[in-house]
Each structure stands twice: as C-alpha cells, then as structure tokens.
Motif scaffolding. Structure first.
Motif, mmCIF file in Angstrom:
data_model
loop_
_atom_site.group_PDB
_atom_site.id
_atom_site.type_symbol
_atom_site.label_atom_id
_atom_site.label_comp_id
_atom_site.label_asym_id
_atom_site.label_seq_id
_atom_site.Cartn_x
_atom_site.Cartn_y
_atom_site.Cartn_z
ATOM 1 N N ILE A 166 11.623 -86.737 113.245
ATOM 2 C CA ILE A 166 11.772 -85.549 112.407
ATOM 3 C C ILE A 166 11.739 -84.361 113.358
ATOM 4 O O ILE A 166 10.748 -84.141 114.055
ATOM 5 N N SER A 167 12.815 -83.612 113.395
ATOM 6 C CA SER A 167 12.933 -82.515 114.350
ATOM 7 C C SER A 167 12.058 -81.329 113.956
ATOM 8 O O SER A 167 11.726 -81.143 112.773
ATOM 9 N N ALA A 168 11.725 -80.530 114.949
ATOM 10 C CA ALA A 168 11.000 -79.287 114.681
ATOM 11 C C ALA A 168 11.837 -78.383 113.783
ATOM 12 O O ALA A 168 11.299 -77.710 112.899
ATOM 13 N N LEU A 204 14.996 -82.257 100.260
ATOM 14 C CA LEU A 204 14.718 -82.393 101.688
ATOM 15 C C LEU A 204 15.950 -82.900 102.441
ATOM 16 O O LEU A 204 16.167 -82.531 103.592
ATOM 17 N N ASP A 258 11.398 -79.525 110.186
ATOM 18 C CA ASP A 258 10.051 -79.187 109.727
ATOM 19 C C ASP A 258 9.931 -77.690 109.468
ATOM 20 O O ASP A 258 9.480 -77.263 108.402
ATOM 21 N N TYR A 259 10.344 -76.884 110.425
ATOM 22 C CA TYR A 259 10.260 -75.429 110.265
ATOM 23 C C TYR A 259 11.132 -74.935 109.121
ATOM 24 O O TYR A 259 10.746 -74.055 108.352
ATOM 25 N N THR A 277 12.033 -76.542 106.416
ATOM 26 C CA THR A 277 11.416 -76.909 105.143
ATOM 27 C C THR A 277 10.233 -75.997 104.837
ATOM 28 O O THR A 277 10.081 -75.512 103.706
ATOM 29 N N ARG A 278 9.403 -75.752 105.825
ATOM 30 C CA ARG A 278 8.247 -74.875 105.622
ATOM 31 C C ARG A 278 8.683 -73.452 105.270
ATOM 32 O O ARG A 278 8.089 -72.807 104.394
ATOM 33 N N GLN A 282 3.532 -69.228 108.171
ATOM 34 C CA GLN A 282 3.675 -70.660 108.454
ATOM 35 C C GLN A 282 3.391 -71.018 109.911
ATOM 36 O O GLN A 282 3.536 -72.172 110.301
#
Length: 140
Positions: free
Chosen positions: A3-5, A75, A8-9, A11-12, A34
């Motif tokens: 799961i790439s940064a 997602l 993740d970023y 989505t957040r 965040q």
C-alpha cells in the motif's frame, strides 16, 4: 501487497474533506490535521482533482471539497486515482502475464489476488469510514 504512501495519504486527505462537507479545506489544514508532509500532499491532491475525487476553488474563500459524495468514493477509486494499476508484477499489468510449464497456473493466482483485492476496496466507501456523529450533534 504494498500500500503506497500516496494511497494512504490520499485516503486520509479525502476522509478529512468528507468530515467537513460544509466548507472547503486548504491543503495546509489537511496536512496539519492528518500529519502528512505538505509538499507531498499537494501533488497527491492534484492527482485526486484530475480524477474528479476532489474539486477546488481559488481565492480567499478557496480550498478543496470532495468531488462527489463520500458514499460514492470507494477505496478502489482512490488507489486507482493515485497509483494506477492495483497490482503489477515488476511494474507490468497482470492481464497478459503467461508462464510456461509447471508455472502456467501462477498468473491466474496473481489475477485472482488482484480481483479479490479490488472487490474488498470497492466495497469500502469513504462514508463508511467516517465516525458516526455524537448524539446531540448535527440534529436540528
């Protein structure tokens, strides 16, 4: 699976925007809330904007909003917007992968993993990840 940064970023950041649908948020505000590096977030938000997942407004009252309702962003949408293909093998898509001899069945396993992962990600939308409002809040 990796799961790439970026995923993740992204989505957040989208969850932060979804939490405040009544007003635009600046990248600075999202990055601070965040704990995401601002410069990196700026490029991620640009990719989300190109994919239609966020919209922007310039100026004093400007910032970012979700491009569509939180319940309509999965997602899978997010990952594909920032990373492209869900799963690759040495950077190549799995679609045309073919092995000879005893390894002939292996590409089907990789494709099944990709399909199952896509199904899980497609089954989770941003709205489902948001905490429920506390009793007495938001009711008019």
């Amino acid at each position: 699976m990796y799961i790439s940064a970026k995923a993740d970023y992204a989505t957040r950041a989208l969850l932060e925007l979804a939490r405040h649908p009544d007003r635009p948020l600046t990248c600075e505000a999202v990055a601070s809330s965040q704990e995401i590096p601002f410069r990196f977030l700026k490029s991620v938000v640009n990719e989300l904007r190109k994919a239609g997942l966020v919209r922007s407004q310039r100026g004093w009252e400007g910032g970012y909003w979700l491009g569509r309702p939180a319940a309509d962003i999965t997602l899978l949408d997010v990952v594909r917007a920032v990373d492209g293909d869900l799963i690759t093998l040495r950077g190549a898509p799995l679609a045309g992968l073919d092995y000879p001899g005893p390894a002939a069945g292996l590409p089907d396993v990789w494709r099944r993993i990709e399909a199952d992962t896509a199904a899980v990600l497609a089954g989770v939308d941003l709205a489902s990840l948001l905490p429920a409002p506390a009793l007495g809040q938001g009711a008019a």
